[in-house]
Design a protein around this motif. Structure first.
Motif, PDB file in Angstrom:
ATOM      1  N   GLY A 168      33.343-136.664 -48.094  1.00 20.01           N
ATOM      2  CA  GLY A 168      32.180-136.790 -48.958  1.00 20.01           C
ATOM      3  C   GLY A 168      32.521-137.352 -50.317  1.00 20.01           C
ATOM      4  O   GLY A 168      33.593-137.935 -50.545  1.00 20.01           O
ATOM      5  N   LYS A 170      33.020-135.662 -53.108  1.00 19.95           N
ATOM      6  CA  LYS A 170      34.041-134.879 -53.792  1.00 19.95           C
ATOM      7  C   LYS A 170      35.390-135.043 -53.106  1.00 19.95           C
ATOM      8  O   LYS A 170      35.471-135.154 -51.889  1.00 19.95           O
ATOM      9  CB  LYS A 170      33.659-133.395 -53.787  1.00 19.95           C
ATOM     10  N   TYR A 184      33.054-124.265 -50.802  1.00 22.60           N
ATOM     11  CA  TYR A 184      32.263-125.482 -50.999  1.00 22.60           C
ATOM     12  C   TYR A 184      31.048-125.475 -50.074  1.00 22.60           C
ATOM     13  O   TYR A 184      31.168-125.225 -48.871  1.00 22.60           O
ATOM     14  CB  TYR A 184      33.112-126.730 -50.736  1.00 22.60           C
ATOM     15  N   THR A 185      29.900-125.780 -50.650  1.00 28.70           N
ATOM     16  CA  THR A 185      28.673-125.885 -49.869  1.00 28.70           C
ATOM     17  C   THR A 185      28.139-127.310 -49.962  1.00 28.70           C
ATOM     18  O   THR A 185      28.573-128.104 -50.801  1.00 28.70           O
ATOM     19  CB  THR A 185      27.609-124.905 -50.383  1.00 28.70           C
ATOM     20  N   GLY A 186      27.196-127.620 -49.092  1.00 28.64           N
ATOM     21  CA  GLY A 186      26.584-128.945 -49.119  1.00 28.64           C
ATOM     22  C   GLY A 186      27.414-130.039 -48.486  1.00 28.64           C
ATOM     23  O   GLY A 186      27.084-131.221 -48.619  1.00 28.64           O
ATOM     24  N   LEU A 187      28.487-129.680 -47.770  1.00 28.32           N
ATOM     25  CA  LEU A 187      29.337-130.690 -47.145  1.00 28.32           C
ATOM     26  C   LEU A 187      28.675-131.202 -45.876  1.00 28.32           C
ATOM     27  O   LEU A 187      28.144-130.426 -45.081  1.00 28.32           O
ATOM     28  CB  LEU A 187      30.714-130.111 -46.821  1.00 28.32           C
ATOM     29  N   LYS A 188      28.731-132.521 -45.688  1.00 31.31           N
ATOM     30  CA  LYS A 188      28.131-133.141 -44.502  1.00 31.31           C
ATOM     31  C   LYS A 188      29.044-134.224 -43.952  1.00 31.31           C
ATOM     32  O   LYS A 188      29.856-134.794 -44.680  1.00 31.31           O
ATOM     33  CB  LYS A 188      26.764-133.736 -44.852  1.00 31.31           C
ATOM     34  N   SER A 194      25.731-130.770 -41.239  1.00 34.63           N
ATOM     35  CA  SER A 194      26.435-129.810 -42.089  1.00 34.63           C
ATOM     36  C   SER A 194      27.778-129.456 -41.476  1.00 34.63           C
ATOM     37  O   SER A 194      27.884-129.242 -40.263  1.00 34.63           O
ATOM     38  CB  SER A 194      25.602-128.537 -42.261  1.00 34.63           C
ATOM     39  N   ASP A 198      28.584-124.426 -44.547  1.00 32.04           N
ATOM     40  CA  ASP A 198      27.185-124.600 -44.130  1.00 32.04           C
ATOM     41  C   ASP A 198      27.051-124.667 -42.609  1.00 32.04           C
ATOM     42  O   ASP A 198      26.014-124.277 -42.057  1.00 32.04           O
ATOM     43  CB  ASP A 198      26.604-125.870 -44.754  1.00 32.04           C
ATOM     44  N   GLU A 202      24.617-122.357 -40.449  1.00 32.21           N
ATOM     45  CA  GLU A 202      23.671-122.973 -39.523  1.00 32.21           C
ATOM     46  C   GLU A 202      23.858-122.440 -38.100  1.00 32.21           C
ATOM     47  O   GLU A 202      22.882-122.219 -37.374  1.00 32.21           O
ATOM     48  CB  GLU A 202      23.852-124.488 -39.547  1.00 32.21           C
TER      49      GLU A 202
END
Length: 833
Positions: A168, A170, A184-188, A194, A198, A202
């Motif tokens: 990603g 970052k 860390y959150t929001g990683l895709k 996700s 996350d 999920e």
């Protein structure tokens, strides 16, 4: 027991013991107290250092002389102590022990809570300074019953070392393989799926079971990232986080703070943390945490006086000895309280004597947290002289659970070979499967909450590779032969992995038609729809492969790391797992925690021809669905199964192509056809779910969610109406009368209440009787109880007894006379509604 061993045990029983909870370091800015139990030492000093020492090329400190040494005083219990004034924060210390033969050596504190890199010296740390912001408010999810848990076994390093974890915006390279990767959150991934934390949220699992995170011996903290790998079953310092998972192993505070951040991050996501603990052996005896302080005491020996080897790795810890048992209990308490750990999984629990496991379970549940999950492996790695091994069956009614390898083998076959089970092609497994489906209550458990159901874990072939092995597809997939973590043919592991393809026979455009995919979904589908505690191995939902390596504890990341790119590639498989987990979450019929409920609500419909079908009847465990039918078809042809006659319209929520709570289609009549290598779940009618018991905090949360808390609109009447159903909970006052009027130690064990089952204390009344107050859920019509002395020292009546709930009373009083099977229903005016 041989005469030699009897003499040794007699010698050890003469050692004084200590019951205090302050062994090790007690730090304050004004002074530090040091205490070490060393009853056979002739003199002990504490040596203080202002640095971690001089490391050699192997990452060890060989010389511990040169510190400021302070003599310690011995008391009659064998505890040496000294208090040093002043603030010793960020200093290091060791104990210098001298023996009768005038030999001496330096040893780290066996109760160390912080250490230098590679655990060479004990560190002094102000633990309060290691708390993340908001740590006081941190708490894991609360379990009403153990069977509500869905456990996901995961290795810290595997979680983030895949190349697609760091794709990603970052740069996460510094976090890969570390505790901090979990924060860390929001990683895709590139397709928008996700990944990381996350993904776990999920997926819907309730608990992450981390392979050992306590300090272990076999990875050099200074090793270059990726050069060394281990699962961590080689313990060194039992109360310290592993340094190689830290951003800075040379900073004793960093690993503590970062593990707490991991726990806090998972808790914020609503996920509990289970810690894999290894109290059955140590990596080394001479250089381990115990023998340098009390030689010979902490380890079992055989009839010849040699170290016994029930662990299979050279030694086994003598858990039955008082100060060893105390150490284990102290260590568990420390992790639960300091790190907010939500449960413990015991490696080779078989080697921990049963009285120790029973005691630690009772004490942790009563004194620390009542819903701690406690389970372990009910086997050993070799022969042990301990007569009270904690094997399958010893856990009955003791509050902890064990892995169900009977069910595991029935589902998949053997662990590393080509032998098959129900889901992988074997016939005549139906009876064994049904034992597992019923929570092993007809096998080795007293309650389904005592079995952990699984098909694969970190040990042995993982699920995908096992099915490929049964199907004789290893060669086609290009799997190498592995030895000591490396391909036997001399190739580097990276090359062998690059040249293999575990998914060579998979058509990704028709994924759920593939035989290996279907068998893998069936295997874990059985786990997730059986009574007991379900446990899945990380990555199963991504068709994880370890390229045929059945024991990858020393292989490199390219073998072990979770490949996050597989989520996009095999998304229908992830969705299927997510649906099964959501189904289990939503329907308590799959989560019954007592034998009586299982026997009352479960019925076998079919058990032959490689097909097992069963029904969960009459709103089992307060479920909204009336009758639920579950069918497993392990055969290679579709099968037509008769459905119960009570209904002629059924709603299918799980079949070969999808899973969840939503209706996929309806079946009219009394027959249904189930695809090959697949499962099906159907129900007939849905009614409003029975209300769940709400704690005070739950009520506050629900009021806030509904806009009632702190609102002018939230009048007392509205709030009362909002909880009208919750008020239907009933109380049974069980009044117990003994002729001798002696109630000390007596208590009640209850089940089937729909609320909090298990231990209930008796309170003594003025009239020579005692009373236990038992809360009962609205849907419960009958509860079971046993009046017992202490922890099963005796029973008032040997047989299980039951009370039929009077639905017309909110408070029901029953009188139990000691020694009589019947009870008397007392008249009162507490009528319901």
């Amino acid at each position: 027991m041989s005469d030699f061993n009897q003499l040794k045990e007699l010698e050890h029983t003469t050692y004084p013991t200590y019951e205090g909870h302050d062994l090790g370091l007690t730090y304050t800015p004004a002074g530090s107290m040091f205490k070490v139990w060393a009853p056979t030492a002739k003199q002990v000093h504490v040596a203080m250092y202002d640095n971690a020492g001089l490391y050699d090329q192997e990452g060890n400190v060989q010389d511990h002389s040169g510190g400021r040494e302070f003599p310690m005083s011995r008391d009659e219990r064998g505890v040496w102590s000294v208090e040093l004034e002043g603030d010793w924060n960020k200093y290091y210390y060791m104990y210098r022990l001298e023996w009768a033969d005038r030999t001496l050596h330096y040893a780290a504190d066996p109760y160390a809570t912080a250490v230098s890199a590679n655990g060479q010296r004990t560190a002094i740390v102000d633990l309060a300074q290691t708390h993340p912001d908001g740590w006081k408010e941190d708490a894991g999810p609360t379990l009403v019953r153990a069977t509500d848990a869905i456990i996901y076994e995961l290795h810290v390093r595997d979680f983030s070392m895949g190349t697609h974890f760091n794709t990603g915006e970052k740069d996460l390279s510094a976090a890969q393989g570390r505790f901090t990767a979990f924060t860390y959150t929001g990683l895709k991934d590139t397709a928008g799926n996700s990944i990381g934390l996350d993904h776990l949220l999920e997926l819907g699992i309730t608990h992450v079971h981390l392979l050992p995170v306590a300090d272990f011996h076999t990875v050099n903290d200074f090793a270059e990232q990726g050069k060394e790998y281990n699962w961590g079953y080689d313990p060194q310092h039992y109360n310290v986080p592993e340094g190689s998972y830290s951003s800075n192993p040379a900073d004793p505070e960093a690993r503590i703070r970062e593990l707490k951040l991991l726990v806090q991050s998972l808790h914020t996501a609503g996920i509990g943390v289970i810690m894999d603990v290894v109290y059955n052996h140590t990596f080394s005896v001479e250089k381990g945490p115990f023998d340098p302080v009390v030689p010979g005491y902490y380890y079992r020996t055989d009839e010849h006086g040699q170290l016994s080897n029930g662990s299979g790795v050279g030694n086994e810890v003598a858990s039955e000895r008082p100060m060893v048992r105390k150490y284990i209990k102290d260590s568990l308490r420390y992790w639960a309280e300091e790190y907010h750990i939500d449960g413990f999984r015991f490696d080779l629990m078989g080697l921990i004597d049963t009285p120790t496991v029973e005691q630690l379970t009772q004490e942790l549940r009563s004194e620390v947290r009542p819903d701690l999950l406690i389970y372990g492996e009910p086997w050993t790695g070799g022969e042990s002289p301990q007569p009270l091994l904690t094997l399958k069956g010893t856990q009955r009614d003791k509050g902890f659970a064990v892995f169900n390898d009977n069910y595991r083998s029935a589902i998949k076959g053997d662990s590393d070979g080509t032998a098959s089970g129900f889901a992988t092609g074997a016939w005549d497994q139906e009876e064994l499967v049904l034992k597992g489906v019923f929570g092993a209550i007809h096998d080795f458990t007293a309650q389904p909450s005592e079995t952990v159901n699984y098909v694969t874990a970190h040990d042995n072939l993982n699920l995908w590779d096992k099915i490929l092995t049964v199907r004789h597809l290893r060669e086609r997939c290009g799997f190498p032969q592995w030895e000591q973590g490396q391909p036997q043919d001399g190739r580097a592991a990276e090359q062998a992995v690059a040249e293999a393809d575990p998914y060579r026979e998979v058509n990704e455009h028709d994924l759920l038609e593939n035989e290996t995919v279907r068998k893998s979904l069936l295997a874990n589908g059985m786990v997730l729809t059986s009574q007991g505690i379900p446990f899945i191995h990380a990555g199963d939902e991504l068709l994880r492969s370890k390229y045929g390596n059945h024991n990858s504890y020393r292989s490199v990341d390219v073998v072990n790391a979770i490949r996050w790119e597989n989520k996009a590639r095999f998304r229908p498989v992830f969705d299927y797992y997510q649906g099964l987990i959501a189904l289990r979450h939503s329907h308590p019929a799959f989560r019954m925690d007592h034998r009586e409920l299982v026997e009352q609500h479960m019925e076998v419909l079919h058990s032959s021809g490689h097909v097992v079908a069963f029904a969960l009847r009459h709103h089992a465990n307060g479920d909204a669905w009336n009758h639920i039918v579950v069918i497993y078809n392990g055969s290679d042809t579709e099968q037509t199964i008769l459905l119960p006659a009570e209904s002629d319209r059924w709603h299918v929520v799980v079949d070969a192509h999808g899973a969840g709570n939503e209706i996929r289609y309806e079946v009219a009549g009394h027959r249904v056809t189930v695809s090959r290598w697949s499962m099906m779940v159907l129900y007939d009618q849905e009614e409003p779910a029975q209300p769940s018991f709400l704690t005070g905090q739950d009520q506050t949360n629900e009021l806030a969610e509904n806009g009632l808390e702190g609102s002018d609109e939230g009048t007392d009447q509205e709030i009362a109406g909002h909880y009208e159903e919750a008020a239907l909970y009933r109380t049974i006052e069980l009044i117990y009368e003994r002729a001798d009027r002696q109630y000390s130690g007596w208590n009640v064990w209850v089940w089937g209440t729909g609320c909090r089952d298990g231990h209930v204390e008796l309170s003594e009344l003025d009239d020579g009787r005692a009373v236990a107050r038992i809360q009962v859920a609205p849907h419960v019509r009958r509860i079971g109880y046993i009046i017992r002395l202490n922890q099963w020292d005796a029973k008032d009546i040997e047989a299980d007894r039951y009370i039929d709930v009077d639905l017309n009373r909110s408070v029901m009083q029953v009188l139990i006379h000691s020694g009589r099977e019947e009870y008397l229903l007392l008249v009162n005016d507490n009528r319901a509604g």
